[in-house]
Write a protein that holds these residues in place. Structure first.
Motif, short mmCIF file in Angstrom:
data_model
loop_
_atom_site.label_atom_id
_atom_site.label_comp_id
_atom_site.label_asym_id
_atom_site.label_seq_id
_atom_site.Cartn_x
_atom_site.Cartn_y
_atom_site.Cartn_z
N GLN A 171 -25.55 -0.98 28.17
CA GLN A 171 -26.22 -2.11 28.82
C GLN A 171 -27.67 -1.78 29.16
OE1 GLN A 171 -24.43 -4.90 28.47
NE2 GLN A 171 -23.06 -3.32 27.62
N ARG A 180 -30.96 -7.75 25.88
CA ARG A 180 -30.20 -8.42 26.94
C ARG A 180 -31.17 -9.14 27.87
NH1 ARG A 180 -25.11 -6.36 30.75
NH2 ARG A 180 -25.16 -8.18 32.10
N GLN A 338 -22.44 -14.38 32.44
CA GLN A 338 -22.39 -13.62 31.19
C GLN A 338 -21.78 -14.44 30.06
OE1 GLN A 338 -24.32 -11.02 31.23
NE2 GLN A 338 -24.48 -11.62 33.38
N ARG A 347 -27.67 -12.34 24.39
CA ARG A 347 -27.18 -10.96 24.33
C ARG A 347 -26.75 -10.65 22.89
NH1 ARG A 347 -23.12 -9.47 29.11
NH2 ARG A 347 -23.26 -7.53 27.92
#
Length: 384
Positions: A171, A180, A338, A347
């Motif tokens: 991440q 991201r 998300q 993403r």
């Protein structure tokens, strides 16, 4: 007996879907993640985002962004006194029940020197968790200032305790390499996170990943089905109650707020959790989507669901498998963000691209139901 057989058939199909997804992932992911992935910058992609469908509450907003509206940079941590508050009140040491420590408001607000009310709850904080990336100088902030020393996080950011080390590192790599972003360009802490990620050394990244990965995730959020919620105000993308009484229709939202505003906001107490109000019926609907994907057996006919069951990848207890993250008992606001970010294409890496297939047909109501149910689950006592 017939009901048991139907459930068994659905379970077998769910397993097959999960196996197919994992086979695709294993076959097509590169042996080593690419150093960078060419994508359009968020500003270039913003026209493709369906803001009319945005779950605004998940991002801490109550109205869609105006054309061209973006987040202003967050101010770096400091120890300055606030002109609108009494200086003596800001500097006097304050105790907290159950803690041996005392901190002033100036200490509590200093994100570059993270306070630690309960140091016995966790290993010693690495420097990056307590003070931030060394290379950022006075603009640094410690991981623990937002995510708390115990990694529980808050609705406006993320709970990171108990995440697999490989997932955590991936991440950060995605943040630092432009892979991201947030789908809502007004959300300021995502940009802050990107700058922090870019400044982390590999040693600092490893230290933070191992520190937070060593902790158990324990219950932190209370989920309540309701038609009415307290009236709220929004501060720093967090809902805060204006009154205790529930007098405002929930209106197809999840409203996640501190159990005790003073403990969460003034003291940053890592033992004071949150309550998530969710629409009535969310938990049963969410359980169906999470465990079967909405699949049905009608007579002799199997009717596919609208999504892949969450349990196929995140595990039967939703505590993750290898480097697939655990999701049980975590913030529903974060989970909906998300899912919507992935659906909107912000993403674009291997695992989220698989998730994009999973969430492609989900409505906001589906996301609410899934997040409400998953958040309501209590992680196993020994789970990491």
């Amino acid at each position: 007996m017939k009901r048991t057989l139907n459930v068994l058939i659905i379970a077998v199909v769910c397993f097959a879907l999960g196996a197919a997804t994992q086979r695709f992932y294993d076959n097509y992911r590169p042996a080593k993640a690419p150093a960078a992935l060419t994508i359009k910058a968020p500003a270039d992609n913003v026209a493709a985002i369906k803001f009319e469908q945005e779950p605004l509450w998940a991002y801490g907003f109550d109205k869609p962004p105006a054309p061209g509206e973006k987040a202003s940079p967050q101010n770096p941590p400091n120890r300055n006194l606030r002109a609108n508050e009494d200086a003596a009140e800001q500097t006097r040491p304050r105790p907290l029940q159950g803690s041996k420590a005392t901190y002033s408001l100036v200490d509590i607000r200093d994100g570059q020197n993270v306070i630690d009310w309960f140091p016995g709850d966790h290993p010693a904080m690495p420097s990056v968790v307590a003070h931030g990336p060394a290379g950022m100088g006075k603009t640094a902030r410690g991981c623990g200032s937002c995510h708390l020393p115990n990694g529980k996080g808050r609705p406006e950011n993320a709970g990171i305790a108990g995440l697999p080390i490989a997932y955590f590192q991936r991440q950060i790599d995605d943040f630092r390499n432009g892979r991201r972003h947030t789908a809502d360009p007004r959300k300021p802490n995502t940009n802050t996170m990107i700058e922090l990620a870019k400044s982390l050394s590999e040693d600092e990244l490893r230290a933070a990943a191992e520190y937070f990965g060593s902790m158990k995730w324990t219950p932190w959020i209370r989920v309540v089905e309701t038609d009415l919620v307290p009236k709220t105000r929004i501060a720093g993308n967090l809902f805060l109650p204006l009154e205790a009484a529930k007098s405002e229709p929930i209106a197809g939202r999840i409203i996640e707020m501190p159990e005790n505003e003073e403990q969460a906001e003034t003291y940053r107490n890592p033992h004071s959790g949150f309550v998530a109000y969710v629409p009535v019926g969310s938990l049963s609907r969410g359980k169906d989507l999470v465990t079967t994907g909405g699949a049905r057996k009608v007579g002799n006919q199997f009717i596919s669901g609208k999504t892949t069951p969450c349990i196929t990848c995140h595990g039967p207890d939703l505590m993750g498998v290898t480097d697939i993250p655990p999701i049980a008992g975590r913030s529903p606001s974060y989970m909906v963000r998300q899912m919507w970010d992935i659906q909107q294409g912000t993403r674009p890496t291997q695992a989220p691209q698989l998730m994009k297939l999973v969430v492609a047909n989900l409505t906001t109501e589906d996301m609410i139901a899934i997040a409400a149910y998953v958040s309501s689950l209590k992680p196993p006592a020994a789970a990491h």
